[in-house]
Every structure is written in structure tokens, then in C-alpha cells.
Design a protein around this motif. Structure first.
Motif, PDB file in Angstrom:
ATOM      1  N   PHE A 181       0.803  -1.218   0.000  1.00 35.12           N
ATOM      2  CA  PHE A 181       0.000   0.000   0.000  1.00 35.12           C
ATOM      3  C   PHE A 181       0.840   1.274   0.000  1.00 35.12           C
ATOM      4  N   SER A 182       2.134   1.158   0.185  1.00 37.07           N
ATOM      5  CA  SER A 182       2.999   2.336   0.180  1.00 37.07           C
ATOM      6  C   SER A 182       3.642   2.581  -1.184  1.00 37.07           C
ATOM      7  N   ARG A 183       3.414   1.694  -2.148  1.00 41.14           N
ATOM      8  CA  ARG A 183       4.003   1.831  -3.468  1.00 41.14           C
ATOM      9  C   ARG A 183       3.267   2.897  -4.270  1.00 41.14           C
ATOM     10  N   GLY A 184       3.986   3.547  -5.157  1.00 42.66           N
ATOM     11  CA  GLY A 184       3.434   4.652  -5.925  1.00 42.66           C
ATOM     12  C   GLY A 184       2.330   4.269  -6.891  1.00 42.66           C
ATOM     13  N   TRP A 185       2.283   3.038  -7.349  1.00 46.27           N
ATOM     14  CA  TRP A 185       1.283   2.655  -8.350  1.00 46.27           C
ATOM     15  C   TRP A 185       0.194   1.748  -7.770  1.00 46.27           C
ATOM     16  N   THR A 186       0.126   1.628  -6.459  1.00 41.77           N
ATOM     17  CA  THR A 186      -0.899   0.812  -5.819  1.00 41.77           C
ATOM     18  C   THR A 186      -2.305   1.263  -6.196  1.00 41.77           C
ATOM     19  N   VAL A 187      -2.538   2.567  -6.205  1.00 41.64           N
ATOM     20  CA  VAL A 187      -3.881   3.084  -6.482  1.00 41.64           C
ATOM     21  C   VAL A 187      -4.360   2.640  -7.859  1.00 41.64           C
ATOM     22  N   GLN A 188      -3.515   2.778  -8.877  1.00 40.33           N
ATOM     23  CA  GLN A 188      -3.961   2.380 -10.211  1.00 40.33           C
ATOM     24  C   GLN A 188      -4.139   0.872 -10.317  1.00 40.33           C
ATOM     25  N   GLU A 189      -3.377   0.099  -9.588  1.00 39.88           N
ATOM     26  CA  GLU A 189      -3.545  -1.353  -9.616  1.00 39.88           C
ATOM     27  C   GLU A 189      -4.865  -1.771  -8.987  1.00 39.88           C
ATOM     28  N   MET A 190      -5.400  -0.958  -8.101  1.00 43.15           N
ATOM     29  CA  MET A 190      -6.699  -1.273  -7.497  1.00 43.15           C
ATOM     30  C   MET A 190      -7.847  -0.738  -8.335  1.00 43.15           C
ATOM     31  N   ILE A 191      -7.679   0.418  -8.956  1.00 44.24           N
ATOM     32  CA  ILE A 191      -8.779   1.059  -9.666  1.00 44.24           C
ATOM     33  C   ILE A 191      -8.943   0.528 -11.086  1.00 44.24           C
ATOM     34  N   ALA A 192      -7.859   0.427 -11.833  1.00 44.23           N
ATOM     35  CA  ALA A 192      -7.944   0.117 -13.267  1.00 44.23           C
ATOM     36  C   ALA A 192      -8.548  -1.254 -13.582  1.00 44.23           C
ATOM     37  N   PRO A 193      -8.098  -2.358 -12.978  1.00 42.04           N
ATOM     38  CA  PRO A 193      -8.665  -3.665 -13.337  1.00 42.04           C
ATOM     39  C   PRO A 193     -10.042  -3.868 -12.712  1.00 42.04           C
ATOM     40  N   SER A 194     -10.888  -4.580 -13.403  1.00 35.81           N
ATOM     41  CA  SER A 194     -12.203  -4.862 -12.827  1.00 35.81           C
ATOM     42  C   SER A 194     -12.127  -5.996 -11.805  1.00 35.81           C
ATOM     43  N   ASN A 195     -11.130  -6.863 -11.926  1.00 36.43           N
ATOM     44  CA  ASN A 195     -10.994  -8.008 -11.037  1.00 36.43           C
ATOM     45  C   ASN A 195      -9.604  -7.988 -10.399  1.00 36.43           C
ATOM     46  N   VAL A 196      -9.538  -7.724  -9.102  1.00 38.37           N
ATOM     47  CA  VAL A 196      -8.274  -7.714  -8.368  1.00 38.37           C
ATOM     48  C   VAL A 196      -8.374  -8.740  -7.243  1.00 38.37           C
ATOM     49  N   GLN A 197      -7.466  -9.694  -7.254  1.00 38.66           N
ATOM     50  CA  GLN A 197      -7.433 -10.751  -6.250  1.00 38.66           C
ATOM     51  C   GLN A 197      -6.233 -10.535  -5.332  1.00 38.66           C
TER      52      GLN A 197
END
Length: 172
Positions: A102-118
């Protein structure tokens, strides 16, 4: 990976024990179980102090995540069966009280962009997906719960704001 086959056994064994190598192998195994034909593993870091490089990487990879059928989040410092629901500064002292991912710079886009995050723990055991974990994920990241559970509609938010650093959401 091609250099690995040409290495001596001792050097190869040393590489095979590294975190990034295990992440690649375990990601491949999970993708096989999920019958995915292709897999992209983010096992290398970009130079985070170079704001131009971070901005370029964030904007380019957003499309990769958005077009993926599934995104795996490997939480290498979460050993239990669930996400923490409260900040733990002792256990996660290097990452503001939350798991390091959660401290990584691209965490937000990895959660928002894909419709399915496991989400998976350090043993590659499933923790849940972004929809079922949306309340906790929202608490950790500040991303509104409805965006995590329902996705974006209309214009997407800015993924990178050079004046604020990586991501437009801060973790308190």
C-alpha cells in the motif's frame, strides 16, 4: 530468465531463493490455476526519485491493468488469512502501519484500473478480491469504496500528480 539457465548451480540456487523469482514462479502457478493464457509480472522497480520516470510508468501501466482480465496482488508481508483492518505500526513499521504494498506509488492504479483484483498473502493463499475487501481497502488508501466495488464511470481520475508525488491518494 535466459541467463539463469546458463549459470552455475550455486549461483542459480542463490537467484532462485530471491523474493522476485519466487513471485514470478508463484504468479505463474496461480495463473495456470485460473486458466490465464498470458501473465505480466511486475517484479522490477522503477527509479522512484525520478518523477518523470514514475509518471511515464504510471500512465503506461494503467492501460495494462485496465485491459487485464485479472490482477493479482501479492502481499509478501501479510501472513494471515485477511487484510489488517487497523494500522499496525509495530508490524508494518516501514510502510506507515499498513502492508508494504500500500505504500508503493502505483498501488492506487492497480486497485482502480482492473475490474478483477485478487489479493493473496505471503503463502499465496487468497485473502479476497477488491469488491469484497472494498471497505478495508478504502480505509487504507482513501479511495472511495464505490470506486473499488463498482469501478469508474465517466472520466477517470488523474493517476499521477507530479506536485503531490506518486498517486493522488495519501495514506494517513
Amino acid at each position: 530468465m535466459t541467463k539463469l539457465a546458463k549459470m552455475g548451480k550455486g549461483e542459480r540456487d542463490q537467484v532462485c531463493r530471491r523474493y522476485g523469482y519466487r513471485k514470478i514462479l508463484d504468479s505463474c502457478e496461480q495463473a495456470k490455476r485460473d486458466r490465464c493464457e498470458w501473465l505480466w509480472v511486475d517484479a522490477c522497480c522503477i527509479h522512484r526519485r525520478n518523477t518523470a520516470e514514475v509518471a511515464e510508468a504510471n500512465n503506461a501501466t494503467y492501460r495494462w491493468f485496465e485491459n487485464s482480465s485479472m490482477c493479482y496482488v501479492y502481499l509478501n508481508n501479510v501472513s494471515g488469512p485477511s487484510l489488517p483492518t487497523a494500522r499496525d505500526n509495530e508490524k508494518y513499521s516501514v510502510s506507515n502501519g499498513w502492508p508494504k504494498w500500500f505504500s508503493r506509488g502505483w498501488t492506487v492504479q492497480e486497485m482502480i484500473a482492473p475490474s478483477n483484483v485478487q489479493f493473496f498473502n505471503s503463502h499465496w493463499q487468497p485473502i479476497g478480491d477488491k469488491k469484497t475487501l472494498s471497505r478495508t481497502l478504502s480505509r487504507i488508501t482513501g479511495v472511495p469504496q464505490h470506486i473499488l466495488s463498482d469501478g469508474l464511470s465517466g472520466n477517470r481520475p488523474c493517476v499521477w500528480n507530479q506536485n503531490e508525488g506518486a498517486g493522488s491518494v495519501s495514506v494517513d
